[in-house]
Design an enzyme around this catalytic site. Structure first.
Site, PDB file in Angstrom:
ATOM      1  N   CYS A  53      -0.104  -0.969   3.995  1.00  0.00           N
ATOM      2  CA  CYS A  53       0.156  -0.819   2.557  1.00  0.00           C
ATOM      3  C   CYS A  53       0.396   0.623   2.110  1.00  0.00           C
ATOM      4  O   CYS A  53       1.474   0.957   1.606  1.00  0.00           O
ATOM      5  CB  CYS A  53      -1.009  -1.405   1.757  1.00  0.00           C
ATOM      6  N   HIS A 106      -2.365   1.638  -4.745  1.00  0.00           N
ATOM      7  CA  HIS A 106      -2.862   1.920  -3.387  1.00  0.00           C
ATOM      8  C   HIS A 106      -2.361   3.243  -2.815  1.00  0.00           C
ATOM      9  O   HIS A 106      -2.134   3.381  -1.618  1.00  0.00           O
ATOM     10  CB  HIS A 106      -2.518   0.771  -2.435  1.00  0.00           C
TER      11      HIS A 106
END
Length: 439
Positions: A53, A106
Protein backbone atom coordinates in the site's frame (compact mmCIF):
# COMPACT_ATOMS: atom_id res chain seq x y z
CA UNK A 1 -16.05 22.99 -21.91
CA UNK A 2 -13.42 24.42 -19.53
CA UNK A 3 -9.93 25.24 -20.79
CA UNK A 4 -8.55 22.29 -18.84
CA UNK A 5 -10.41 19.08 -18.00
CA UNK A 6 -11.30 17.97 -14.52
CA UNK A 7 -9.58 14.82 -13.27
CA UNK A 8 -11.23 12.13 -11.15
CA UNK A 9 -8.81 9.45 -9.98
CA UNK A 10 -10.58 6.48 -8.41
CA UNK A 11 -8.33 4.01 -6.61
CA UNK A 12 -9.38 0.76 -4.96
CA UNK A 13 -7.13 -1.06 -2.49
CA UNK A 14 -5.87 -4.56 -3.32
CA UNK A 15 -8.03 -5.04 -6.45
CA UNK A 16 -6.07 -7.28 -8.78
CA UNK A 17 -6.42 -6.66 -12.50
CA UNK A 18 -7.75 -10.15 -13.15
CA UNK A 19 -10.90 -9.53 -11.08
CA UNK A 20 -12.80 -7.54 -13.70
CA UNK A 21 -15.15 -8.66 -16.42
CA UNK A 22 -13.39 -6.41 -18.91
CA UNK A 23 -10.10 -8.14 -18.03
CA UNK A 24 -11.49 -11.59 -18.77
CA UNK A 25 -12.98 -12.77 -15.47
CA UNK A 26 -16.39 -14.22 -16.35
CA UNK A 27 -17.30 -14.87 -12.71
CA UNK A 28 -17.10 -11.42 -11.12
CA UNK A 29 -19.93 -8.98 -11.75
CA UNK A 30 -18.56 -5.52 -12.66
CA UNK A 31 -21.03 -4.20 -15.24
CA UNK A 32 -20.39 -0.49 -14.62
CA UNK A 33 -16.62 -0.73 -14.89
CA UNK A 34 -17.02 -2.96 -17.95
CA UNK A 35 -19.20 -0.33 -19.65
CA UNK A 36 -16.67 2.31 -18.63
CA UNK A 37 -13.96 0.21 -20.30
CA UNK A 38 -15.97 0.20 -23.53
CA UNK A 39 -16.10 4.00 -23.42
CA UNK A 40 -12.38 4.51 -22.83
CA UNK A 41 -8.92 2.95 -22.88
CA UNK A 42 -7.91 -0.22 -21.04
CA UNK A 43 -4.25 -0.81 -20.23
CA UNK A 44 -4.00 -4.59 -20.25
CA UNK A 45 -0.45 -4.61 -18.86
CA UNK A 46 -0.35 -2.11 -15.99
CA UNK A 47 1.84 -2.81 -12.97
CA UNK A 48 2.45 -1.40 -9.53
CA UNK A 49 6.05 -0.35 -8.81
CA UNK A 50 5.89 -2.06 -5.41
CA UNK A 51 2.93 -4.28 -4.46
CA UNK A 52 2.33 -2.86 -0.96
CA UNK A 53 0.00 0.00 0.00
CA UNK A 54 2.23 2.84 1.19
CA UNK A 55 5.12 2.45 -1.28
CA UNK A 56 2.69 2.14 -4.21
CA UNK A 57 0.67 5.18 -3.13
CA UNK A 58 3.81 7.25 -2.70
CA UNK A 59 4.81 6.29 -6.23
CA UNK A 60 1.42 7.06 -7.72
CA UNK A 61 1.42 10.57 -6.25
CA UNK A 62 5.10 11.44 -6.90
CA UNK A 63 5.83 9.54 -10.12
CA UNK A 64 8.89 8.09 -8.39
CA UNK A 65 9.92 4.61 -7.30
CA UNK A 66 9.81 3.90 -3.55
CA UNK A 67 13.61 3.74 -3.40
CA UNK A 68 13.54 7.38 -4.56
CA UNK A 69 10.58 8.88 -2.64
CA UNK A 70 11.54 7.06 0.54
CA UNK A 71 8.32 5.31 1.62
CA UNK A 72 9.82 1.85 1.29
CA UNK A 73 7.36 -0.12 3.44
CA UNK A 74 4.01 0.12 5.18
CA UNK A 75 5.54 -0.11 8.64
CA UNK A 76 9.29 0.45 8.42
CA UNK A 77 10.24 3.18 10.94
CA UNK A 78 6.74 4.71 10.61
CA UNK A 79 7.71 6.55 7.45
CA UNK A 80 5.99 9.70 6.18
CA UNK A 81 6.03 10.85 2.58
CA UNK A 82 8.79 13.50 2.69
CA UNK A 83 7.76 17.14 2.41
CA UNK A 84 10.27 17.81 -0.36
CA UNK A 85 8.67 15.39 -2.84
CA UNK A 86 6.59 17.14 -5.50
CA UNK A 87 3.20 15.48 -5.82
CA UNK A 88 0.55 15.39 -8.51
CA UNK A 89 -1.83 17.35 -6.27
CA UNK A 90 0.71 20.14 -5.84
CA UNK A 91 1.19 20.32 -9.62
CA UNK A 92 -2.55 20.57 -10.25
CA UNK A 93 -3.05 23.05 -7.41
CA UNK A 94 -0.29 25.30 -8.72
CA UNK A 95 -1.91 25.12 -12.18
CA UNK A 96 -5.16 26.55 -10.78
CA UNK A 97 -7.00 23.32 -9.97
CA UNK A 98 -9.09 22.78 -6.88
CA UNK A 99 -7.78 19.59 -5.30
CA UNK A 100 -9.45 17.04 -3.06
CA UNK A 101 -8.75 13.73 -1.35
CA UNK A 102 -11.28 11.27 0.04
CA UNK A 103 -10.58 7.98 1.83
CA UNK A 104 -7.55 6.03 2.96
CA UNK A 105 -4.22 7.88 2.65
CA UNK A 106 -1.58 5.61 4.25
CA UNK A 107 1.33 7.97 3.66
CA UNK A 108 1.52 9.48 7.13
CA UNK A 109 3.33 6.77 9.01
CA UNK A 110 1.84 3.78 10.77
CA UNK A 111 -0.09 4.75 13.87
CA UNK A 112 -2.89 3.28 15.95
CA UNK A 113 -6.40 4.00 14.74
CA UNK A 114 -7.43 5.66 11.49
CA UNK A 115 -5.11 8.56 12.20
CA UNK A 116 -5.40 12.32 11.70
CA UNK A 117 -3.37 13.74 8.81
CA UNK A 118 -2.50 17.39 9.52
CA UNK A 119 -2.97 19.93 6.71
CA UNK A 120 0.77 20.48 6.26
CA UNK A 121 1.21 16.78 5.40
CA UNK A 122 -1.57 16.51 2.80
CA UNK A 123 0.81 17.25 -0.05
CA UNK A 124 -1.31 19.64 -2.07
CA UNK A 125 -4.77 18.23 -1.42
CA UNK A 126 -6.94 21.09 -0.13
CA UNK A 127 -10.41 19.58 0.30
CA UNK A 128 -9.82 16.72 2.72
CA UNK A 129 -12.04 13.86 3.76
CA UNK A 130 -9.21 11.45 4.40
CA UNK A 131 -7.80 9.32 7.20
CA UNK A 132 -4.42 7.73 7.36
CA UNK A 133 -5.02 4.00 7.43
CA UNK A 134 -7.34 1.11 8.20
CA UNK A 135 -10.20 -0.76 6.56
CA UNK A 136 -13.47 -0.09 8.38
CA UNK A 137 -15.50 -1.14 5.34
CA UNK A 138 -18.66 -1.97 7.26
CA UNK A 139 -18.13 0.25 10.31
CA UNK A 140 -18.56 3.58 8.55
CA UNK A 141 -16.37 6.55 7.70
CA UNK A 142 -13.94 7.74 10.39
CA UNK A 143 -13.99 11.51 10.86
CA UNK A 144 -10.70 11.96 12.70
CA UNK A 145 -10.09 14.98 14.93
CA UNK A 146 -6.62 16.53 15.45
CA UNK A 147 -6.34 14.79 18.81
CA UNK A 148 -6.87 11.42 17.12
CA UNK A 149 -10.40 10.89 18.38
CA UNK A 150 -12.83 9.43 15.87
CA UNK A 151 -16.47 10.12 15.13
CA UNK A 152 -17.88 7.30 13.02
CA UNK A 153 -20.29 8.30 10.27
CA UNK A 154 -22.82 5.90 8.74
CA UNK A 155 -22.22 2.19 8.38
CA UNK A 156 -20.53 1.69 4.98
CA UNK A 157 -17.29 3.49 4.34
CA UNK A 158 -17.23 3.45 0.48
CA UNK A 159 -20.85 4.62 0.19
CA UNK A 160 -20.12 7.70 2.30
CA UNK A 161 -16.88 8.39 0.43
CA UNK A 162 -18.82 8.34 -2.84
CA UNK A 163 -21.28 10.81 -1.32
CA UNK A 164 -18.35 13.08 -0.44
CA UNK A 165 -17.05 12.80 -4.00
CA UNK A 166 -20.38 13.93 -5.41
CA UNK A 167 -20.42 16.82 -2.92
CA UNK A 168 -16.94 17.81 -4.10
CA UNK A 169 -18.17 17.88 -7.70
CA UNK A 170 -20.97 20.22 -6.64
CA UNK A 171 -18.61 22.49 -4.71
CA UNK A 172 -16.10 22.75 -7.60
CA UNK A 173 -18.60 22.93 -10.45
CA UNK A 174 -16.74 25.79 -12.15
CA UNK A 175 -13.59 23.67 -12.35
CA UNK A 176 -11.04 22.68 -13.08
CA UNK A 177 -10.66 20.18 -10.26
CA UNK A 178 -8.53 17.16 -9.36
CA UNK A 179 -10.09 14.65 -6.98
CA UNK A 180 -8.66 11.39 -5.71
CA UNK A 181 -11.21 8.94 -4.28
CA UNK A 182 -9.47 6.15 -2.40
CA UNK A 183 -11.79 3.26 -1.49
CA UNK A 184 -10.68 0.67 1.07
CA UNK A 185 -12.17 -2.57 -0.38
CA UNK A 186 -11.54 -5.19 -1.62
CA UNK A 187 -8.61 -5.21 0.84
CA UNK A 188 -8.93 -7.52 3.83
CA UNK A 189 -10.97 -8.14 5.91
CA UNK A 190 -12.77 -10.27 3.33
CA UNK A 191 -16.24 -9.15 4.32
CA UNK A 192 -18.77 -7.80 1.84
CA UNK A 193 -22.22 -6.43 2.68
CA UNK A 194 -24.58 -9.38 2.91
CA UNK A 195 -26.49 -8.63 -0.29
CA UNK A 196 -23.25 -8.58 -2.28
CA UNK A 197 -21.75 -11.71 -0.76
CA UNK A 198 -24.98 -13.53 -1.54
CA UNK A 199 -24.44 -12.91 -5.25
CA UNK A 200 -21.76 -15.60 -5.33
CA UNK A 201 -21.87 -19.32 -4.55
CA UNK A 202 -18.49 -20.70 -3.44
CA UNK A 203 -19.31 -24.10 -4.91
CA UNK A 204 -19.70 -22.58 -8.35
CA UNK A 205 -16.47 -20.59 -8.39
CA UNK A 206 -13.53 -21.72 -10.52
CA UNK A 207 -10.13 -20.90 -9.04
CA UNK A 208 -6.97 -19.97 -10.86
CA UNK A 209 -4.80 -23.04 -11.58
CA UNK A 210 -2.03 -21.85 -9.26
CA UNK A 211 -4.21 -22.20 -6.13
CA UNK A 212 -3.18 -25.40 -4.28
CA UNK A 213 -5.90 -28.02 -3.92
CA UNK A 214 -5.61 -28.05 -0.13
CA UNK A 215 -6.53 -24.34 -0.02
CA UNK A 216 -9.42 -24.53 -2.50
CA UNK A 217 -12.36 -24.54 -0.08
CA UNK A 218 -10.96 -21.71 2.01
CA UNK A 219 -10.11 -19.63 -1.05
CA UNK A 220 -13.59 -20.07 -2.52
CA UNK A 221 -15.15 -18.79 0.70
CA UNK A 222 -12.85 -15.75 0.71
CA UNK A 223 -13.35 -15.18 -3.01
CA UNK A 224 -17.11 -14.89 -2.43
CA UNK A 225 -16.43 -11.92 -0.14
CA UNK A 226 -13.70 -10.47 -2.37
CA UNK A 227 -15.93 -10.60 -5.43
CA UNK A 228 -18.79 -9.23 -3.35
CA UNK A 229 -16.69 -6.20 -2.43
CA UNK A 230 -15.71 -5.73 -6.08
CA UNK A 231 -19.37 -5.70 -7.13
CA UNK A 232 -20.16 -3.32 -4.28
CA UNK A 233 -17.53 -0.86 -5.51
CA UNK A 234 -18.71 -1.37 -9.07
CA UNK A 235 -22.13 -0.09 -8.01
CA UNK A 236 -20.52 2.90 -6.31
CA UNK A 237 -18.46 3.55 -9.45
CA UNK A 238 -21.67 3.50 -11.45
CA UNK A 239 -23.11 6.07 -9.06
CA UNK A 240 -20.10 8.30 -9.64
CA UNK A 241 -20.43 8.07 -13.42
CA UNK A 242 -24.13 8.84 -13.17
CA UNK A 243 -23.27 11.84 -10.98
CA UNK A 244 -20.92 13.17 -13.65
CA UNK A 245 -23.64 12.79 -16.28
CA UNK A 246 -26.26 14.54 -14.14
CA UNK A 247 -23.91 17.47 -13.55
CA UNK A 248 -22.95 17.74 -17.22
CA UNK A 249 -19.33 16.89 -16.40
CA UNK A 250 -18.88 13.56 -18.20
CA UNK A 251 -17.24 15.10 -21.28
CA UNK A 252 -15.18 17.54 -19.22
CA UNK A 253 -13.56 14.99 -16.90
CA UNK A 254 -10.67 12.59 -17.25
CA UNK A 255 -11.75 9.58 -15.19
CA UNK A 256 -9.24 6.94 -14.11
CA UNK A 257 -9.91 3.65 -12.35
CA UNK A 258 -6.95 1.80 -10.84
CA UNK A 259 -5.63 0.09 -7.68
CA UNK A 260 -2.45 0.32 -5.65
CA UNK A 261 -1.71 -3.42 -5.93
CA UNK A 262 -3.39 -6.78 -6.30
CA UNK A 263 -4.17 -9.78 -4.09
CA UNK A 264 -2.75 -13.28 -4.37
CA UNK A 265 -6.04 -14.83 -3.16
CA UNK A 266 -4.51 -18.28 -2.76
CA UNK A 267 -2.33 -18.11 -5.85
CA UNK A 268 1.03 -19.83 -5.25
CA UNK A 269 -0.40 -20.78 -1.85
CA UNK A 270 -0.40 -17.14 -0.68
CA UNK A 271 -2.74 -14.35 0.31
CA UNK A 272 -2.28 -10.57 0.23
CA UNK A 273 0.57 -9.04 -1.80
CA UNK A 274 4.24 -8.00 -1.69
CA UNK A 275 5.59 -10.72 -4.00
CA UNK A 276 6.56 -10.74 -7.70
CA UNK A 277 3.62 -12.77 -8.93
CA UNK A 278 1.02 -11.55 -11.39
CA UNK A 279 -1.89 -11.56 -8.93
CA UNK A 280 0.10 -9.20 -6.69
CA UNK A 281 1.74 -6.84 -9.20
CA UNK A 282 -0.83 -6.59 -12.02
CA UNK A 283 -3.32 -3.76 -11.48
CA UNK A 284 -6.35 -2.41 -13.35
CA UNK A 285 -5.81 0.84 -15.24
CA UNK A 286 -8.69 2.29 -17.25
CA UNK A 287 -8.97 5.86 -18.56
CA UNK A 288 -11.94 7.69 -20.08
CA UNK A 289 -12.00 11.18 -21.58
CA UNK A 290 -14.52 11.33 -24.46
CA UNK A 291 -13.12 14.40 -26.27
CA UNK A 292 -9.69 12.83 -26.74
CA UNK A 293 -9.87 9.07 -26.06
CA UNK A 294 -11.59 6.80 -28.53
CA UNK A 295 -13.82 4.33 -26.71
CA UNK A 296 -13.14 0.62 -26.76
CA UNK A 297 -9.37 0.84 -27.17
CA UNK A 298 -7.07 -1.64 -25.44
CA UNK A 299 -3.35 -1.03 -25.01
CA UNK A 300 -0.71 -3.74 -24.78
CA UNK A 301 1.97 -1.26 -23.72
CA UNK A 302 3.65 -2.32 -20.46
CA UNK A 303 3.09 0.59 -18.08
CA UNK A 304 3.66 1.36 -14.42
CA UNK A 305 1.75 3.40 -11.85
CA UNK A 306 4.71 5.81 -11.76
CA UNK A 307 3.60 6.77 -15.29
CA UNK A 308 0.18 7.91 -14.13
CA UNK A 309 1.24 11.26 -12.67
CA UNK A 310 3.06 12.54 -15.79
CA UNK A 311 0.37 11.10 -18.06
CA UNK A 312 -2.47 12.89 -16.28
CA UNK A 313 -0.48 16.11 -16.19
CA UNK A 314 0.23 15.70 -19.89
CA UNK A 315 -3.44 15.16 -20.71
CA UNK A 316 -4.24 18.41 -18.90
CA UNK A 317 -1.33 20.42 -20.35
CA UNK A 318 0.23 20.87 -16.91
CA UNK A 319 4.02 20.89 -16.65
CA UNK A 320 5.63 17.65 -15.46
CA UNK A 321 8.28 18.27 -12.78
CA UNK A 322 11.82 17.07 -13.37
CA UNK A 323 11.67 14.90 -10.26
CA UNK A 324 9.32 12.43 -11.98
CA UNK A 325 10.80 9.06 -12.99
CA UNK A 326 7.68 7.89 -14.81
CA UNK A 327 6.92 8.46 -18.47
CA UNK A 328 4.22 10.71 -19.91
CA UNK A 329 1.99 8.36 -21.92
CA UNK A 330 -0.59 11.03 -22.82
CA UNK A 331 0.16 10.86 -26.57
CA UNK A 332 -0.46 7.12 -26.49
CA UNK A 333 -3.62 7.63 -24.43
CA UNK A 334 -4.89 10.06 -27.08
CA UNK A 335 -4.14 7.54 -29.82
CA UNK A 336 -1.38 9.67 -31.34
CA UNK A 337 1.33 7.06 -30.70
CA UNK A 338 1.20 3.25 -30.81
CA UNK A 339 2.02 1.04 -27.86
CA UNK A 340 5.78 1.12 -27.45
CA UNK A 341 6.76 0.25 -23.88
CA UNK A 342 7.75 -3.40 -23.57
CA UNK A 343 9.12 -3.65 -20.01
CA UNK A 344 8.82 -2.17 -16.55
CA UNK A 345 10.86 -2.27 -13.36
CA UNK A 346 9.43 -3.55 -10.07
CA UNK A 347 10.73 -3.74 -6.50
CA UNK A 348 9.58 -5.07 -3.17
CA UNK A 349 10.39 -5.61 0.52
CA UNK A 350 13.06 -2.92 0.24
CA UNK A 351 14.16 -2.71 3.89
CA UNK A 352 14.18 -6.45 4.53
CA UNK A 353 16.40 -9.45 3.87
CA UNK A 354 13.93 -10.84 1.34
CA UNK A 355 14.07 -7.71 -0.83
CA UNK A 356 13.63 -8.31 -4.55
CA UNK A 357 13.74 -6.55 -7.90
CA UNK A 358 11.95 -7.71 -11.03
CA UNK A 359 11.43 -6.91 -14.67
CA UNK A 360 8.09 -7.57 -16.31
CA UNK A 361 8.22 -7.56 -20.09
CA UNK A 362 5.38 -8.19 -22.50
CA UNK A 363 6.43 -11.85 -22.61
CA UNK A 364 8.38 -12.71 -19.43
CA UNK A 365 8.94 -11.96 -15.76
CA UNK A 366 12.33 -12.27 -14.02
CA UNK A 367 13.10 -11.50 -10.38
CA UNK A 368 16.34 -11.34 -8.40
CA UNK A 369 17.09 -11.31 -4.67
CA UNK A 370 19.43 -9.10 -2.63
CA UNK A 371 22.47 -11.10 -3.82
CA UNK A 372 21.40 -10.46 -7.46
CA UNK A 373 20.64 -14.16 -7.86
CA UNK A 374 17.75 -14.99 -10.20
CA UNK A 375 14.93 -16.44 -8.13
CA UNK A 376 12.01 -16.36 -10.58
CA UNK A 377 11.79 -16.63 -14.35
CA UNK A 378 8.52 -17.25 -16.16
CA UNK A 379 7.43 -17.31 -19.77
CA UNK A 380 4.22 -15.37 -19.32
CA UNK A 381 2.97 -16.18 -22.80
CA UNK A 382 2.97 -19.95 -22.36
CA UNK A 383 2.70 -19.97 -18.54
CA UNK A 384 0.42 -17.07 -17.46
CA UNK A 385 -0.22 -18.60 -14.03
CA UNK A 386 3.51 -18.90 -13.27
CA UNK A 387 3.46 -22.62 -12.65
CA UNK A 388 6.94 -23.43 -14.01
CA UNK A 389 9.87 -21.46 -12.60
CA UNK A 390 12.63 -21.48 -15.23
CA UNK A 391 15.28 -19.78 -13.09
CA UNK A 392 18.59 -21.56 -13.58
CA UNK A 393 17.29 -23.74 -16.42
CA UNK A 394 20.17 -24.16 -18.89
CA UNK A 395 17.72 -24.39 -21.78
CA UNK A 396 16.77 -20.73 -21.30
CA UNK A 397 20.15 -19.41 -20.15
CA UNK A 398 20.35 -16.89 -23.00
CA UNK A 399 16.91 -15.53 -22.16
CA UNK A 400 17.82 -15.24 -18.49
CA UNK A 401 21.00 -13.35 -19.36
CA UNK A 402 19.10 -10.97 -21.62
CA UNK A 403 16.44 -10.24 -19.00
CA UNK A 404 19.04 -9.72 -16.28
CA UNK A 405 20.84 -7.26 -18.53
CA UNK A 406 17.62 -5.33 -19.13
CA UNK A 407 16.78 -5.37 -15.41
CA UNK A 408 20.17 -3.91 -14.51
CA UNK A 409 19.80 -1.28 -17.22
CA UNK A 410 16.57 -0.17 -15.61
CA UNK A 411 18.12 -0.24 -12.12
CA UNK A 412 20.80 2.17 -13.33
CA UNK A 413 18.33 4.33 -15.26
CA UNK A 414 16.13 4.70 -12.16
CA UNK A 415 19.13 5.17 -9.84
CA UNK A 416 18.35 2.17 -7.65
CA UNK A 417 21.40 2.69 -5.48
CA UNK A 418 21.19 -0.64 -3.65
CA UNK A 419 21.31 -2.62 -6.89
CA UNK A 420 23.93 -0.33 -8.42
CA UNK A 421 26.19 -0.81 -5.40
CA UNK A 422 25.78 -4.60 -5.42
CA UNK A 423 26.23 -4.84 -9.17
CA UNK A 424 29.22 -2.50 -9.11
CA UNK A 425 31.04 -4.65 -6.55
CA UNK A 426 30.52 -7.73 -8.70
CA UNK A 427 31.79 -6.31 -12.01
CA UNK A 428 34.76 -4.43 -13.36
CA UNK A 429 33.93 -0.84 -14.37
CA UNK A 430 33.97 -1.60 -18.11
CA UNK A 431 31.45 -4.42 -17.54
CA UNK A 432 28.92 -2.30 -15.69
CA UNK A 433 25.59 -1.60 -17.29
CA UNK A 434 25.54 1.53 -19.47
CA UNK A 435 22.85 4.12 -19.00
CA UNK A 436 20.17 3.87 -21.67
CA UNK A 437 16.43 4.14 -22.01
CA UNK A 438 15.64 0.51 -21.30
CA UNK A 439 11.93 1.21 -20.98
Amino acid sequence: MPDKPNVLLVMADQWRAEALGCMGDEQVRTPNIDRFANDGLVFERAYTPNPVCSPARGSLFTGQYPHEHGVISNTYHKLFLPDDRTTIAECFRDAGYETGYIGKWHLDGTIDGPGYVPPDRRHGFEYWRGFNRGHPHLRGFPNVAPDGSVEWEGDREPDIETDYALEFLDETEGGPSFLTLSWGPPHTPYEAPAEYGELYDPDELTLRPNVPDEMADEVRENLVEYYGMCTWLDDEFGRLLEGLEERGLADDTVVVFTADHGDMMGGQGRYAKGVPFEESIHVPLLVRYPPEIEGGRRSTSVVNLIDLMPTLLGLCDVAVPGSVQGTDRSAHVRGEEPASSTATYLEGNLPYDDTWRAIRTDECMLAIDRTLTTTHLYDMESDPYQLENLAGDNDVADLEDELRWRLFELAYAYDDRFIKARHGRQHEPEERIPLSDGR
